[in-house]
Design a protein around this motif. Structure first.
Motif, short mmCIF file in Angstrom:
data_model
loop_
_atom_site.label_atom_id
_atom_site.label_comp_id
_atom_site.label_asym_id
_atom_site.label_seq_id
_atom_site.Cartn_x
_atom_site.Cartn_y
_atom_site.Cartn_z
N TYR A 104 67.43 77.98 34.00
CA TYR A 104 66.04 77.87 33.54
C TYR A 104 65.95 77.02 32.26
O TYR A 104 66.06 77.55 31.16
N MET B 8 63.19 70.61 36.81
CA MET B 8 63.65 70.69 38.20
C MET B 8 64.80 69.71 38.45
O MET B 8 65.71 69.99 39.23
N TYR C 206 65.32 81.19 45.07
CA TYR C 206 65.41 81.46 43.62
C TYR C 206 66.80 81.37 43.03
O TYR C 206 66.99 81.71 41.86
N SER D 52 59.92 85.95 40.37
CA SER D 52 59.59 84.53 40.27
C SER D 52 58.25 84.23 40.93
O SER D 52 57.89 84.85 41.93
N CYS E 164 57.65 78.51 42.02
CA CYS E 164 58.74 77.55 42.15
C CYS E 164 58.28 76.40 43.03
O CYS E 164 57.83 76.62 44.16
N ASP F 207 58.01 76.16 47.04
CA ASP F 207 58.28 77.50 47.57
C ASP F 207 57.07 78.02 48.34
O ASP F 207 56.16 78.58 47.76
N HIS G 68 54.93 78.15 36.72
CA HIS G 68 56.21 78.58 37.31
C HIS G 68 56.83 79.52 36.28
O HIS G 68 57.21 79.11 35.18
N THR H 284 59.45 82.97 35.58
CA THR H 284 60.42 83.94 36.07
C THR H 284 60.56 85.05 35.02
O THR H 284 60.24 84.85 33.84
#
Ligand SMILES: [Ca+2]
Lengths: 200, 200
Positions: free
Chosen positions: A123, A131, A153, B84, B87, B90, B183, B185
């Motif tokens: 992260y 990304m 994930y 999460s 993403c 996703d 995004h 997490t």
């Protein structure tokens, strides 16, 4: 131009737990800790997890060693933790940054052969190109031969504990170098001796 | 202006493991799973972890239920996972987003009283104001009375499992609403029945 309110320390930390799935889990954890030299890291354990801080070499050396010595018992043991660097304001423990880079536990860890299955996620927090950073480091693990597949994930690594920890360390260190003030975290669940069929 | 290459699904996922520190860990996990209705989430278990995906209500409902039913055995059990949302790319499993919001497991979970110690960390990934988002959500947990202290790389929550999971869910959902393409997490280690002295 850097913000004056932010720490500039490049101290690395890992908050992790070792989970031995056995009635004697306390003995396994204490036994592993006794075999590991933690003198080059700041370390604190509470009732939920352990935090180690210092140079990245020593954080990876110590975490791998504790996990390896627990896993060599043959019990199903999991290391689950988050590595971090560059959290703003995070400078406590900077004295440990002046330790030499010689790893204190590699020799004793290296003789242990433990097969592991791992899921990890990077992260990069203050990077709009995060990304791409993630994709690049999954590529590094693929070059190592440890990357086996992507799952939701996370990315999966399989192999010898030393090869897998090397991939984790390189992915983390590379990602942390994308900017001299980068804030990066990496979760990793490293499992040994699972009775479940390997899913790779 | 939005990138066309990104998924726009707001499906929530959690990749987690339940670690019972006991010789009969397999029975404890299987027993807990049998008590949980997972029909409103996509779910897949491999040898390292389990992934559930769907509406946030059901992801939190199912993860809390599995952990609670494992912890009520009295064994030292830890839930360790990462939630999460957002993403890029996703979208698999979007059919589960049309389920109603009624939680299938809350009634059976709610009767169980389990005290937990938790460490969690929020990671807003594509947000330059991420440190403020984190601070705001730690404030939400403080308002709930579950927040007990900050530790390196995490915030600590203590209390009843239902109160703690509510704080986790609100922190995560609030953080995910800071932008319609955010995004985010969130890692959480939730521990019950530890033999160690509570450190709060
Ligand atoms: Ca974790």
């Amino acid at each position: 131009m850097k913000g004056l309110s932010c720490g500039t320390s490049r101290i690395v930390g890992c908050r992790f737990s070792i989970y031995p799935m056995a009635d004697n889990f306390v003995d396994i954890i204490i036994g592993a800790l006794k075999e590991v030299d933690t003198s080059k890291v700041w370390m604190k354990t509470d009732d939920v997890s352990t935090c180690v801080r210092g140079r990245s070499e020593h954080v990876f050396d110590v975490t791998k060693a504790i996990f390896t010595h627990a896993a060599k018992t043959g019990v199903h043991v999991v290391f689950n933790g988050t590595f971090s660097i560059g959290c703003p304001g995070d400078s406590e423990g900077d004295t440990y940054m002046s330790e030499s880079d010689e790893r204190l536990n590699e020799e004793a860890s290296r003789v242990e052969k433990v097969e592991v299955a791992t899921q990890f996620a990077l992260y990069p927090l203050n990077n709009p190109d995060y990304m791409q950073v993630i994709a690049d480091q999954v590529g590094v693990a693929a070059d190592h031969g440890t990357f086996t597949k992507g799952v939701h994930y996370a990315s999966r690594l399989d192999g010898d504990v030393h090869d897998v920890f090397q991939s984790l360390e390189e992915a983390f260190v590379n990602a942390s170098k994308t900017d001299d003030r980068s804030h990066v975290t990496m979760t990793a669940a490293v499992s040994a001796n699972s009775p479940s069929t390997k899913d790779n």
